[in-house]
Write a protein that holds these residues in place. Structure first.
Motif, PDB file in Angstrom:
ATOM      1  N   ASN A  55       0.813  -1.213   0.000  1.00 20.76           N
ATOM      2  CA  ASN A  55       0.000   0.000   0.000  1.00 20.76           C
ATOM      3  C   ASN A  55       0.850   1.267   0.000  1.00 20.76           C
ATOM      4  N   ASN A  56       2.037   1.178   0.564  1.00 21.59           N
ATOM      5  CA  ASN A  56       2.926   2.334   0.607  1.00 21.59           C
ATOM      6  C   ASN A  56       4.348   1.861   0.347  1.00 21.59           C
ATOM      7  N   PRO A  57       4.745   1.751  -0.932  1.00 19.87           N
ATOM      8  CA  PRO A  57       6.057   1.189  -1.254  1.00 19.87           C
ATOM      9  C   PRO A  57       7.212   2.030  -0.752  1.00 19.87           C
ATOM     10  N   ASN A  58       6.982   3.278  -0.377  1.00 17.97           N
ATOM     11  CA  ASN A  58       8.056   4.138   0.117  1.00 17.97           C
ATOM     12  C   ASN A  58       8.266   4.025   1.630  1.00 17.97           C
ATOM     13  N   TYR A  59       7.399   3.281   2.288  1.00 15.14           N
ATOM     14  CA  TYR A  59       7.509   3.149   3.733  1.00 15.14           C
ATOM     15  C   TYR A  59       8.693   2.271   4.099  1.00 15.14           C
ATOM     16  N   ILE A  60       9.509   2.700   5.034  1.00 14.23           N
ATOM     17  CA  ILE A  60      10.638   1.923   5.524  1.00 14.23           C
ATOM     18  C   ILE A  60      10.479   1.759   7.035  1.00 14.23           C
ATOM     19  N   PRO A  61      10.286   0.549   7.514  1.00 17.33           N
ATOM     20  CA  PRO A  61      10.102   0.345   8.958  1.00 17.33           C
ATOM     21  C   PRO A  61      11.409   0.612   9.691  1.00 17.33           C
ATOM     22  N   PRO A  62      11.353   0.844  10.992  1.00 17.71           N
ATOM     23  CA  PRO A  62      12.575   1.054  11.772  1.00 17.71           C
ATOM     24  C   PRO A  62      13.357  -0.242  11.938  1.00 17.71           C
ATOM     25  N   PHE A  63      14.662  -0.090  12.106  1.00 18.00           N
ATOM     26  CA  PHE A  63      15.545  -1.242  12.259  1.00 18.00           C
ATOM     27  C   PHE A  63      15.476  -1.841  13.663  1.00 18.00           C
ATOM     28  N   ALA A  64      15.233  -1.024  14.671  1.00 15.19           N
ATOM     29  CA  ALA A  64      15.347  -1.456  16.069  1.00 15.19           C
ATOM     30  C   ALA A  64      14.555  -2.731  16.382  1.00 15.19           C
ATOM     31  N   PRO A  65      13.287  -2.874  15.976  1.00 18.77           N
ATOM     32  CA  PRO A  65      12.564  -4.125  16.286  1.00 18.77           C
ATOM     33  C   PRO A  65      13.213  -5.349  15.648  1.00 18.77           C
ATOM     34  N   TYR A  66      13.687  -5.207  14.422  1.00 19.64           N
ATOM     35  CA  TYR A  66      14.354  -6.314  13.740  1.00 19.64           C
ATOM     36  C   TYR A  66      15.636  -6.683  14.479  1.00 19.64           C
ATOM     37  N   ARG A  67      16.372  -5.664  14.900  1.00 19.82           N
ATOM     38  CA  ARG A  67      17.614  -5.922  15.625  1.00 19.82           C
ATOM     39  C   ARG A  67      17.337  -6.688  16.921  1.00 19.82           C
ATOM     40  N   ARG A  68      16.310  -6.309  17.649  1.00 16.84           N
ATOM     41  CA  ARG A  68      15.991  -7.003  18.905  1.00 16.84           C
ATOM     42  C   ARG A  68      15.675  -8.474  18.665  1.00 16.84           C
ATOM     43  N   GLU A  69      15.105  -8.773  17.520  1.00 15.12           N
ATOM     44  CA  GLU A  69      14.703 -10.149  17.211  1.00 15.12           C
ATOM     45  C   GLU A  69      15.865 -10.991  16.697  1.00 15.12           C
ATOM     46  N   HIS A  70      16.864 -10.361  16.076  1.00 14.07           N
ATOM     47  CA  HIS A  70      17.929 -11.113  15.410  1.00 14.07           C
ATOM     48  C   HIS A  70      19.314 -10.928  16.023  1.00 14.07           C
ATOM     49  N   VAL A  71      19.434 -10.073  17.009  1.00 14.80           N
ATOM     50  CA  VAL A  71      20.696  -9.960  17.762  1.00 14.80           C
ATOM     51  C   VAL A  71      20.322 -10.171  19.224  1.00 14.80           C
ATOM     52  N   THR A  72      19.944 -11.398  19.539  1.00 19.45           N
ATOM     53  CA  THR A  72      19.399 -11.726  20.854  1.00 19.45           C
ATOM     54  C   THR A  72      20.507 -12.198  21.796  1.00 19.45           C
ATOM     55  N   ALA A  73      20.186 -12.194  23.084  1.00 23.26           N
ATOM     56  CA  ALA A  73      21.143 -12.689  24.084  1.00 23.26           C
ATOM     57  C   ALA A  73      21.502 -14.145  23.816  1.00 23.26           C
ATOM     58  N   SER A  74      20.528 -14.949  23.387  1.00 24.54           N
ATOM     59  CA  SER A  74      20.787 -16.356  23.108  1.00 24.54           C
ATOM     60  C   SER A  74      21.746 -16.522  21.936  1.00 24.54           C
ATOM     61  N   LEU A  75      21.491 -15.802  20.848  1.00 21.86           N
ATOM     62  CA  LEU A  75      22.375 -15.906  19.684  1.00 21.86           C
ATOM     63  C   LEU A  75      23.779 -15.421  20.026  1.00 21.86           C
ATOM     64  N   ILE A  76      23.864 -14.381  20.831  1.00 22.83           N
ATOM     65  CA  ILE A  76      25.183 -13.862  21.211  1.00 22.83           C
ATOM     66  C   ILE A  76      25.934 -14.883  22.061  1.00 22.83           C
ATOM     67  N   SER A  77      25.293 -15.411  23.094  1.00 19.99           N
ATOM     68  CA  SER A  77      25.990 -16.326  24.007  1.00 19.99           C
ATOM     69  C   SER A  77      26.354 -17.634  23.318  1.00 19.99           C
ATOM     70  N   ARG A  78      25.451 -18.177  22.519  1.00 18.18           N
ATOM     71  CA  ARG A  78      25.768 -19.418  21.807  1.00 18.18           C
ATOM     72  C   ARG A  78      26.863 -19.207  20.772  1.00 18.18           C
ATOM     73  N   GLY A  79      26.842 -18.044  20.135  1.00 15.94           N
ATOM     74  CA  GLY A  79      27.901 -17.725  19.183  1.00 15.94           C
ATOM     75  C   GLY A  79      29.245 -17.574  19.872  1.00 15.94           C
ATOM     76  N   GLN A  80      29.259 -16.961  21.035  1.00 16.23           N
ATOM     77  CA  GLN A  80      30.509 -16.815  21.794  1.00 16.23           C
ATOM     78  C   GLN A  80      31.079 -18.175  22.179  1.00 16.23           C
ATOM     79  N   THR A  81      30.204 -19.078  22.622  1.00 13.07           N
ATOM     80  CA  THR A  81      30.659 -20.415  23.006  1.00 13.07           C
ATOM     81  C   THR A  81      31.242 -21.156  21.818  1.00 13.07           C
ATOM     82  N   ARG A  82      30.544 -21.143  20.700  1.00 15.59           N
ATOM     83  CA  ARG A  82      31.043 -21.824  19.506  1.00 15.59           C
ATOM     84  C   ARG A  82      32.348 -21.199  19.021  1.00 15.59           C
ATOM     85  N   TYR A  83      32.417 -19.890  19.085  1.00 17.52           N
ATOM     86  CA  TYR A  83      33.614 -19.192  18.632  1.00 17.52           C
ATOM     87  C   TYR A  83      34.810 -19.590  19.489  1.00 17.52           C
ATOM     88  N   ALA A  84      34.623 -19.647  20.789  1.00 14.20           N
ATOM     89  CA  ALA A  84      35.718 -20.026  21.693  1.00 14.20           C
ATOM     90  C   ALA A  84      36.110 -21.483  21.506  1.00 14.20           C
TER      91      ALA A  84
END
Length: 363
Positions: free
Chosen positions: A94-123
């Motif tokens: 309905n509004n192709p020029n609309y751009i949603p904010p990044f913050a909600p997406y970031r909260r969903e995809h840069v989570t505490a779980s993803l961070i901690s599990r990534g740190q463990t695997r990285y180490a």
């Protein structure tokens, strides 16, 4: 009465005619046409069943083994769920020029779980990851972040049968050339010995730990642990090496970080730094990026980095993005950010990968 006499043959209705009489009778009868057996007409193939013939023909032209075609194409089935998911992708029709904010997406995809599990695997895999980084020149933290973003570190890789999903999407026709090519590539994976039971993935055809499309699997699947096999479906080392191979092919520049968060002054003249070029690919994504300037030039305009600038030299060319609009955190992006966009052409995706990577290594 003598048995077999002519008189007996004339009066016995079951007695055969003499040869001369039989020839005379046959000469008076019209010739009978030969009997020809015609099979009953086969049911006319329509719709998806007819389309399977097209897929088989294309596969033959592109060198797929006939045995693979015959064992696979007749078994294909449309998957209505795939069509539903494809047509239901989020968009702002309905509004192709609309751009949603990044913050909600970031909260969903840069989570505490993803961070901690990534740190463990990285180490746990530090030595291996240093080797992959040296071999391909790609930051290991970015590889781990893509792995986490795509499949939650291998725990969610998709359960759709790839051949059914790809043939369904090709038949739908909206992106027929793309999905026909991917379907044929999936058949070539079968030719290489990949069992069909392994070819599972997303409804859109992405498969394995890196979530590659079949053409990318053929081109870029890499052996990460030196066993001579590139198994992206159950070997984490191979999956990470394959992601590195992808980013290297996309143009990753060794030793350069993807980007840095910055603070933008209220006095910034955004019209003066606007990018007026139209990108040939994903134009709306790239339209949000500013002109290129060096870090030194951005500093002169009042742009202040938030935290470390390691991996970004003062002369490195960077573009600016403000994903949540003015008066919020912005980012200066290097050319390596654009290789992440090549993996998935979405600013939100690429930003969340970069930020997750930074959190994994405590940057």
């Amino acid at each position: 009465m003598v048995s077999g006499s002519v008189a007996a043959q004339r009066t016995d209705p079951l007695a055969p005619l003499p040869d001369s009489a039989r020839r005379a009778v046959n000469a008076t009868q019209p010739a009978r046409p030969p009997i020809v057996f015609t099979p009953a007409p086969a049911a006319v193939r329509t719709g998806f069943e007819a389309y399977k013939d097209r897929l088989a023909a294309r596969a033959r032209r592109e060198g797929v083994r006939e045995a693979t075609i015959q064992s696979t194409v007749p078994t294909l089935q449309q998957n209505p769920r795939v069509i539903t998911l494809d047509r239901g992708q989020p968009g702002q029709i309905n509004n192709p020029n609309y751009i949603p904010p990044f913050a909600p997406y970031r909260r969903e995809h840069v989570t505490a779980s993803l961070i901690s599990r990534g740190q463990t695997r990285y180490a746990d895999n530090a030595v291996f990851l240093r080797g992959i980084e040296q071999r391909f020149g790609v930051e290991a933290s970015v590889l781990m972040a893509i792995y986490g973003h795509e499949t939650s570190y291998g725990s969610i890789t998709g359960s759709f049968d790839l051949l059914n999903a790809l043939s369904t999407l090709a038949y739908e026709g909206r992106r027929r050339e793309l999905f026909e090519s991917e379907f044929v590539a999936a058949l070539k994976l079968l030719d290489r010995g990949t069992p069909r039971s392994r070819l599972k993935g997303s409804w859109a055809g992405a498969t394995g730990y890196p979530q590659f499309m079949p053409t990318a699997v053929l081109r870029l699947a890499a052996d990460g642990d030196g066993d001579g096999i590139a198994n992206i479906w159950s070997n984490e080392a191979d999956g990470l090496a394959s992601i590195a191979a992808y980013l290297r092919e996309a143009g990753w520049k060794r030793g350069v970080h993807w980007g840095i968060p910055v603070r933008v002054p209220a006095t910034l003249n955004r019209a003066a730094i606007a990018n007026h070029l139209t990108a040939p690919r994903c134009p709306r994504v790239y339209a949000r990026h500013s002109q290129w300037k060096s870090l030194t030039e951005w500093r002169a305009l009042g742009i202040a980095p938030l935290g470390t600038t390691s991996g970004i030299s003062e002369q490195e060319q960077l573009s600016l993005i403000e994903p949540d609009g003015p008066n919020d955190t912005a980012y200066l992006l290097s050319t390596n950010y654009r290789t992440i966009l090549d993996y998935n052409c979405s600013n939100f995706y690429a930003l969340s990968v970069g930020l997750l990577a930074d959190r994994i290594v405590g940057r």
